[in-house]
Design a protein around this motif. Structure first.
Motif, mmCIF file in Angstrom:
data_model
loop_
_atom_site.group_PDB
_atom_site.id
_atom_site.type_symbol
_atom_site.label_atom_id
_atom_site.label_comp_id
_atom_site.label_asym_id
_atom_site.label_seq_id
_atom_site.Cartn_x
_atom_site.Cartn_y
_atom_site.Cartn_z
ATOM 1 N N ALA A 1 0.810 -1.214 0.000
ATOM 2 C CA ALA A 1 0.000 0.000 0.000
ATOM 3 C C ALA A 1 0.841 1.261 0.000
ATOM 4 N N MET A 2 0.812 1.962 -1.142
ATOM 5 C CA MET A 2 1.481 3.255 -1.253
ATOM 6 C C MET A 2 0.469 4.345 -1.559
ATOM 7 N N THR A 3 -0.403 4.039 -2.536
ATOM 8 C CA THR A 3 -1.257 5.062 -3.121
ATOM 9 C C THR A 3 -2.328 5.559 -2.152
ATOM 10 N N GLU A 4 -2.583 6.867 -2.233
ATOM 11 C CA GLU A 4 -3.632 7.500 -1.430
ATOM 12 C C GLU A 4 -4.512 8.333 -2.353
ATOM 13 N N HIS B 1 -5.712 3.960 -0.848
ATOM 14 C CA HIS B 1 -6.748 3.365 -1.700
ATOM 15 C C HIS B 1 -6.138 2.672 -2.915
ATOM 16 N N PHE B 2 -7.001 1.948 -3.637
ATOM 17 C CA PHE B 2 -6.590 1.133 -4.802
ATOM 18 C C PHE B 2 -5.666 -0.018 -4.390
ATOM 19 N N ILE B 3 -5.804 -0.564 -3.197
ATOM 20 C CA ILE B 3 -4.829 -1.571 -2.768
ATOM 21 C C ILE B 3 -5.239 -2.977 -3.235
ATOM 22 N N SER B 4 -4.503 -3.468 -4.225
ATOM 23 C CA SER B 4 -4.831 -4.738 -4.884
ATOM 24 C C SER B 4 -4.621 -5.916 -3.954
ATOM 25 N N GLY B 5 -5.506 -6.876 -4.071
ATOM 26 C CA GLY B 5 -5.358 -8.121 -3.319
ATOM 27 C C GLY B 5 -5.570 -7.946 -1.825
ATOM 28 N N ARG C 1 -15.251 -0.343 -7.930
ATOM 29 C CA ARG C 1 -15.414 -1.397 -8.942
ATOM 30 C C ARG C 1 -14.680 -0.969 -10.198
ATOM 31 N N SER C 2 -13.667 -1.727 -10.563
ATOM 32 C CA SER C 2 -12.814 -1.368 -11.688
ATOM 33 C C SER C 2 -13.289 -2.049 -12.959
ATOM 34 N N VAL C 3 -13.102 -1.370 -14.087
ATOM 35 C CA VAL C 3 -13.464 -1.946 -15.381
ATOM 36 C C VAL C 3 -12.457 -3.049 -15.752
ATOM 37 N N ALA D 1 -9.739 -7.616 -6.656
ATOM 38 C CA ALA D 1 -10.297 -6.448 -5.974
ATOM 39 C C ALA D 1 -9.228 -5.455 -5.544
ATOM 40 N N ASN D 2 -9.612 -4.192 -5.480
ATOM 41 C CA ASN D 2 -8.770 -3.183 -4.832
ATOM 42 C C ASN D 2 -9.561 -2.646 -3.655
ATOM 43 N N CYS D 3 -8.886 -2.392 -2.561
ATOM 44 C CA CYS D 3 -9.581 -1.990 -1.332
ATOM 45 C C CYS D 3 -9.067 -0.651 -0.805
ATOM 46 N N ARG E 1 -6.572 -1.727 -19.930
ATOM 47 C CA ARG E 1 -6.579 -0.304 -19.626
ATOM 48 C C ARG E 1 -5.771 0.053 -18.387
ATOM 49 N N VAL E 2 -5.841 -0.818 -17.388
ATOM 50 C CA VAL E 2 -5.175 -0.468 -16.129
ATOM 51 C C VAL E 2 -3.655 -0.572 -16.231
ATOM 52 N N GLU E 3 -3.185 -1.357 -17.175
ATOM 53 C CA GLU E 3 -1.736 -1.601 -17.237
ATOM 54 C C GLU E 3 -0.947 -0.318 -17.497
ATOM 55 N N ARG E 4 -1.606 0.642 -18.156
ATOM 56 C CA ARG E 4 -0.928 1.919 -18.442
ATOM 57 C C ARG E 4 -0.996 2.875 -17.263
ATOM 58 N N ILE E 5 -1.667 2.423 -16.195
ATOM 59 C CA ILE E 5 -1.843 3.307 -15.039
ATOM 60 C C ILE E 5 -1.091 2.819 -13.807
ATOM 61 N N TRP E 6 -1.261 1.520 -13.479
ATOM 62 C CA TRP E 6 -0.645 1.094 -12.213
ATOM 63 C C TRP E 6 0.850 0.836 -12.372
ATOM 64 N N ASP E 7 1.504 0.734 -11.261
ATOM 65 C CA ASP E 7 2.967 0.582 -11.223
ATOM 66 C C ASP E 7 3.675 1.703 -11.975
ATOM 67 N N GLY E 8 3.082 2.879 -11.916
ATOM 68 C CA GLY E 8 3.658 4.031 -12.609
ATOM 69 C C GLY E 8 2.992 4.231 -13.950
ATOM 70 N N THR E 9 2.313 5.357 -14.122
ATOM 71 C CA THR E 9 1.582 5.609 -15.374
ATOM 72 C C THR E 9 2.560 5.709 -16.546
ATOM 73 N N SER E 10 2.004 5.669 -17.749
ATOM 74 C CA SER E 10 2.844 5.818 -18.947
ATOM 75 C C SER E 10 3.632 7.127 -18.888
ATOM 76 N N GLU E 11 2.974 8.161 -18.375
ATOM 77 C CA GLU E 11 3.658 9.471 -18.309
ATOM 78 C C GLU E 11 4.837 9.395 -17.347
ATOM 79 N N ILE E 12 4.634 8.714 -16.236
ATOM 80 C CA ILE E 12 5.727 8.597 -15.269
ATOM 81 C C ILE E 12 6.875 7.776 -15.871
ATOM 82 N N GLN E 13 6.555 6.745 -16.642
ATOM 83 C CA GLN E 13 7.629 5.971 -17.295
ATOM 84 C C GLN E 13 8.390 6.856 -18.293
HETATM 85 C C1 LIG Z 1 -6.841 -1.248 -10.179
HETATM 86 C C2 LIG Z 1 -5.720 -0.577 -9.478
HETATM 87 C C3 LIG Z 1 -4.962 -1.280 -8.568
HETATM 88 C C4 LIG Z 1 -3.918 -0.654 -7.893
HETATM 89 N N1 LIG Z 1 -3.202 -1.349 -6.963
HETATM 90 C C5 LIG Z 1 -2.334 -0.686 -6.163
HETATM 91 C C6 LIG Z 1 -1.704 -1.319 -5.066
HETATM 92 O O1 LIG Z 1 -1.886 -2.531 -4.847
HETATM 93 N N2 LIG Z 1 -0.911 -0.588 -4.243
HETATM 94 C C7 LIG Z 1 -0.686 0.736 -4.463
HETATM 95 O O2 LIG Z 1 0.022 1.350 -3.682
HETATM 96 N N3 LIG Z 1 -1.223 1.369 -5.510
HETATM 97 C C8 LIG Z 1 -2.056 0.692 -6.364
HETATM 98 N N4 LIG Z 1 -2.644 1.343 -7.427
HETATM 99 C C9 LIG Z 1 -2.376 2.743 -7.627
HETATM 100 C C10 LIG Z 1 -1.595 3.102 -8.869
HETATM 101 O O3 LIG Z 1 -0.239 2.828 -8.726
HETATM 102 C C11 LIG Z 1 -1.897 4.550 -9.169
HETATM 103 O O4 LIG Z 1 -3.211 4.594 -9.694
HETATM 104 C C12 LIG Z 1 -0.937 5.195 -10.122
HETATM 105 O O5 LIG Z 1 0.324 5.328 -9.542
HETATM 106 C C13 LIG Z 1 -1.423 6.559 -10.574
HETATM 107 O O6 LIG Z 1 -1.853 7.353 -9.508
HETATM 108 P P1 LIG Z 1 -3.295 8.070 -9.567
HETATM 109 O O7 LIG Z 1 -4.293 7.053 -9.989
HETATM 110 O O8 LIG Z 1 -3.514 8.733 -8.267
HETATM 111 O O9 LIG Z 1 -3.185 9.117 -10.715
HETATM 112 P P2 LIG Z 1 -2.464 10.563 -10.646
HETATM 113 O O10 LIG Z 1 -1.124 10.432 -10.054
HETATM 114 O O11 LIG Z 1 -3.404 11.534 -10.041
HETATM 115 O O12 LIG Z 1 -2.280 10.882 -12.159
HETATM 116 C C14 LIG Z 1 -3.320 11.472 -12.989
HETATM 117 C C15 LIG Z 1 -2.727 11.777 -14.330
HETATM 118 O O13 LIG Z 1 -1.679 12.742 -14.197
HETATM 119 C C16 LIG Z 1 -0.501 12.277 -14.780
HETATM 120 N N5 LIG Z 1 0.676 12.767 -14.072
HETATM 121 C C17 LIG Z 1 0.879 12.757 -12.740
HETATM 122 N N6 LIG Z 1 2.087 13.233 -12.469
HETATM 123 C C18 LIG Z 1 2.671 13.559 -13.648
HETATM 124 C C19 LIG Z 1 3.931 14.092 -14.025
HETATM 125 N N7 LIG Z 1 4.855 14.397 -13.136
HETATM 126 N N8 LIG Z 1 4.180 14.274 -15.342
HETATM 127 C C20 LIG Z 1 3.247 13.951 -16.262
HETATM 128 N N9 LIG Z 1 2.042 13.457 -15.954
HETATM 129 C C21 LIG Z 1 1.756 13.244 -14.666
HETATM 130 C C22 LIG Z 1 -0.604 10.777 -14.717
HETATM 131 O O14 LIG Z 1 0.240 10.155 -15.670
HETATM 132 C C23 LIG Z 1 -2.068 10.570 -14.990
HETATM 133 O O15 LIG Z 1 -2.285 10.575 -16.369
HETATM 134 C C24 LIG Z 1 -3.633 0.694 -8.150
HETATM 135 C C25 LIG Z 1 -4.390 1.374 -9.107
HETATM 136 C C26 LIG Z 1 -5.410 0.761 -9.758
HETATM 137 C C27 LIG Z 1 -6.186 1.540 -10.780
#
Ligand SMILES: Cc1cc2nc3c(=O)[nH]c(=O)nc-3n(C[C@H](O)[C@H](O)[C@H](O)COP(=O)(O)OP(=O)(O)OC[C@H]3O[C@@H](n4cnc5c(N)ncnc54)[C@H](O)[C@@H]3O)c2cc1C
Ligand SMILES: Cc1cc2nc3c(=O)[nH]c(=O)nc-3n(C[C@H](O)[C@H](O)[C@H](O)COP(=O)(O)OP(=O)(O)OC[C@H]3O[C@@H](n4cnc5c(N)ncnc54)[C@H](O)[C@@H]3O)c2cc1C
Lengths: 252, 386
Positions: free
Chosen positions: B123-126, B154-158, B203-205, B211-213, B360-372
């Motif tokens: 759990a990292m995300t808030e 939030h979004f804490i998988s498993g 509820r995720s698409v 589940a995420n909790c 869809r989620v693969e481009r978001i979790w573990d660091g969004t595409s933008e973060i990569q």
């Molecule tokens: C189904 C699901 C399961 C998950 N499971 C876990 C888990 O088990 N544990 C956990 O800790 N987290 C989990 N996450 C969280 C996930 O890692 C975050 O959703 C992700 O890091 C993005 O954070 P955010 O959703 O708050 O989006 P935000 O950080 O608010 O980003 C919104 C948009 O802004 C962009 N953005 C943000 N910062 C920048 C920047 N510096 N430059 C350019 N663009 C930027 C992003 O790329 C994105 O497009 C999960 C998420 C989902 C959806």
């Protein structure tokens, strides 16, 4: 007791086979190859006999191209103790005929002196269903083909066989040759520790010449053809529609 | 240079493939429909995985794992990626950050996790701190010899199946020339700890049944023994151990893309329109050609990044490239698959619509595409003083 399990490298059962343009056979270039599924059942049965304490050693043998080594590694990863590879062909398209295979196996058996040979009832590539029977004739051993159940009782094996219209139970004298049918068992997956161990298990490499067996083909493939394509079906929405379609087609 | 797999790697791949096809595929439709994994089924998958010696195969032999290299593990993940994540979750691969466990923590968390007795979640995300992990509001303050934690994750998988959680919490703030900077500490938190609640999440698409909790901390008291790594050393453990999980996302994306592609390929070879199979129209075959090219590219990018890690070479940029490209590729390939299927591609009679949603989620979790992209850009430009 030692069990010998012959395993063949064949085209994977999931691959949609294609006939070569010249009709000389099936195209095997760049297709996935696997252990003949009936042989997998034989390996499984041998390992189960070992686990049940009826057998001390399971030896897998493969005859064919050098790449059959992969098939033997799979047998080792499933739990066979060691393997013998007999290289008898250079080209994957050259199939070694059942008689040559049986002759080579007879030589291996002379050396290894197993108490039991467990082989697949047929290879899914050419469906010959002949090697086990030929080997029995060459050795003068008893045979029990198409096994559905195998029990070793001292110097006899009690084998339930799948025959047309039902099951037949026979008692055969050991040493014997048993071929496996589909329902004998469900082969296990190779476990990760066994996969890692497989490389360290002995794999002897021989050639057909080492055994003085001539593997030149006795059969000539005249033609290979694709099965006729099935005509497209038709979906019906209700029983009534089905009945009327069947009437239309003149089948009811 | 040799691009082939060893005999062992071939066997690992074929075993995991067979496992996924026989033990996972048959249950996928039910999980999709009900949105949950029956507990007996979860136990069954776990038991079989343990029996096969694949459970926690990413852990070293000293702690009871199989000690797979990053490359071998990527091959395992690639095959698992073909199956439903809700189900493959029980083909357990605990977070390797647990290797940071010390002393009594090893017996309480690390070893039971490797043995499949206890499951973990991370759990990292808030709600107010996603990409910007350091912006987290969840804090722990000293009280007597303990820590008292308050905040929400939030979004804490498993988390629904987890017995314990690795939670990142702010434990102070430093003044730096760039402004205040939070200090982060990782904690091990048992389910049932007073002041700690796991609530049902959104509820995720994507990935129904996985589940995420939401985790809530309300004056949750934790002794020092629950600190994973050093106090204020949260980023250190994160950077040491969570670095490689992006390879997992990339590898799973490649596996799923291949499964989607195979469906599309066979459909194109069989579906007839205008008197011929649609694969004969270049409009269709070119889509397949582009897709397989992209899948292969993502596959090699991923395996090469894993290989670099095994060689001890710098790999941050390469892992980011693999995660970025493989997840974006998956989106394009699943979309292509639906296009080739036509209307039926959208219907839940086939798994394509699910792959398309899951992608869809693969481009978001573990660091969004933008973060990569940010990581890649920074790795390229920082050495040039930019
Ligand atoms: C189904 C699901 C399961 C998950 N499971 C876990 C888990 O088990 N544990 C956990 O800790 N987290 C989990 N996450 C969280 C996930 O890692 C975050 O959703 C992700 O890091 C993005 O954070 P955010 O959703 O708050 O989006 P935000 O950080 O608010 O980003 C919104 C948009 O802004 C962009 N953005 C943000 N910062 C920048 C920047 N510096 N430059 C350019 N663009 C930027 C992003 O790329 C994105 O497009 C999960 C998420 C989902 C959806
Ligand atoms: C939700 C939904 C509602 C619908 N509602 C209606 C309705 O109310 N009434 C109705 O009549 N229909 C309806 N349709 C059907 C819709 O019009 C068809 O799905 C559409 O025409 C495509 O046909 P198909 O799905 O059979 O795909 P196919 O025709 O099989 O096409 C498969 C793929 O092959 C490609 N392709 C086919 N021919 C060629 C070619 N010559 N060159 C290049 N590519 C080619 C297509 O572009 C597609 O990518 C509906 C469909 C959906 C999904």
């Amino acid at each position: 007791m030692k069990v010998l399990v012959p395993v063949k490298r064949v085209i994977d059962y999931n691959v949609k086979v294609r006939v070569k343009a010249d009709g000389s056979g099936v195209d095997l270039a760049n297709v996935k190859m696997s252990m003949n599924p009936f042989d997998e059942i034989a390996v499984e049965e041998a390992i189960r006999l070992k686990e049940a304490g009826k057998v001390e050693e399971v030896v897998a043998v493969s005859i064919g191209v050098k790449q059959a080594q992969e098939t033997l590694r799979t047998a080792l990863a499933m739990g066979a103790d060691r393997a013998i590879l007999i290289v008898a062909a250079d080209d994957v398209h050259q199939d070694i005929e059942p008689l040559a295979v049986a002759k080579l196996l007879a030589k291996v058996i002379e050396e290894e002196e197993p108490g039991l040979v467990l082989c697949g009832k047929q290879a899914i590539d050419n469906d010959m269903n002949a090697t086990g029977q030929m080997l029995s004739a060459l050795l003068g051993w008893s045979q029990a083909m198409y096994a559905n159940k195998v029990e070793i009782e001292g110097d006899h094996a009690v084998v339930t066989r799948e025959v047309d219209g039902g099951l037949q139970t026979v008692k055969v004298k050991m040493p014997t040759i048993i071929s496996t049918d589909l329902r004998l068992n469900e082969p296990r997956y190779a476990s990760l520790p066994n996969i890692m161990k497989a490389k360290k298990k002995p794999l002897d490499e021989k050639t057909a010449a080492d055994y003085g067996v001539d593997v030149a083909p006795r059969l000539e493939v005249v033609k290979t053809a694709e099965p006729p394509t099935r005509k497209a079906g038709e979906m019906v929405g209700s029983v009534d529609e089905l009945v009327s379609k069947l009437k239309e087609a003149g089948v009811v | 240079m040799n691009f082939g797999l060893t005999d062992e790697q071939e066997m690992i791949v074929s075993t995991v493939r067979a496992f996924v096809e026989r033990e996972i595929y048959p249950h996928e439709a039910e999980v999709e429909r009900t949105g949950r994994v029956p507990p007996e089924l979860a136990q069954e998958i776990k038991r079989k995985t343990l029996e096969l010696g694949f459970y926690a195969c990413n852990f070293p032999p000293e702690v009871g794992g199989a000690g797979l290299s990053h490359l071998d593990f990527a091959l395992v993940e690639r095959e698992l990626g073909r199956g439903s994540m809700a189900l493959t979750h029980f083909f357990g691969r605990p977070q390797n950050i647990l290797m940071a466990c010390e002393g009594a923590q090893r017996e309480r968390y690390l070893l039971p996790a490797v043995r499949g007795e206890r499951m973990d979640a991370l759990a990292m995300t808030e709600p107010d701190a996603g990409s910007d992990v350091r912006g987290m509001k969840c804090t722990a303050r000293r009280d007597g010899g303990d820590w008292v934690v308050n905040g929400t994750k939030h979004f804490i998988s498993g988390a629904d199946h987890a017995d314990f959680f690795i939670v990142f919490v702010a434990t102070g703030e430093d003044d730096t020339p760039h402004g205040p900077k939070k200090r982060i500490t990782a904690f091990l938190v048992d389910r049932g700890t007073p002041g700690f609640t796991v609530r049902e999440g959104y509820r995720s698409v994507s990935h129904r049944g996985y589940a995420n909790c939401i985790l809530e901390f309300d004056d949750c008291r934790l002794p020092d023994a629950q600190v994973l790594g050093a106090v204020d050393g949260g980023f250190e453990v994160m950077n040491t151990w969570l670095y490689a999980t992006r390879i997992t996302v990339a590898a799973m994306s490649v596996g799923r893309a291949r499964r989607a592609f195979d469906l599309a390929l066979h459909h194109a070879a069989e579906r007839r329109q205008f008197g011929q199979t649609i694969g004969r129209f270049q409009g269709v075959s070119f889509q397949l050609a582009d897709a397989v090219t992209e899948i292969d590219a993502a596959d090699w990018l991923t395996l090469a990044a894993a290989w670099r890690l095994d060689q001890g070479l710098p790999a941050n940029r390469e892992i980011a490239s693999a995660k970025l490209y493989a997840t974006e590729m998956l989106a394009r390939v699943t979309d292509m698959g639906i296009q080739v299927f036509g209307g039926m591609g959208l219907m839940d009679d086939f798994p394509l619509e699910r792959f398309w949603r899951d992608a869809r989620v693969e481009r978001i979790w573990d660091g969004t595409s933008e973060i990569q992209r940010h990581i890649i850009g920074r790795e390229l430009l920082r050495p040039l003083g930019s």
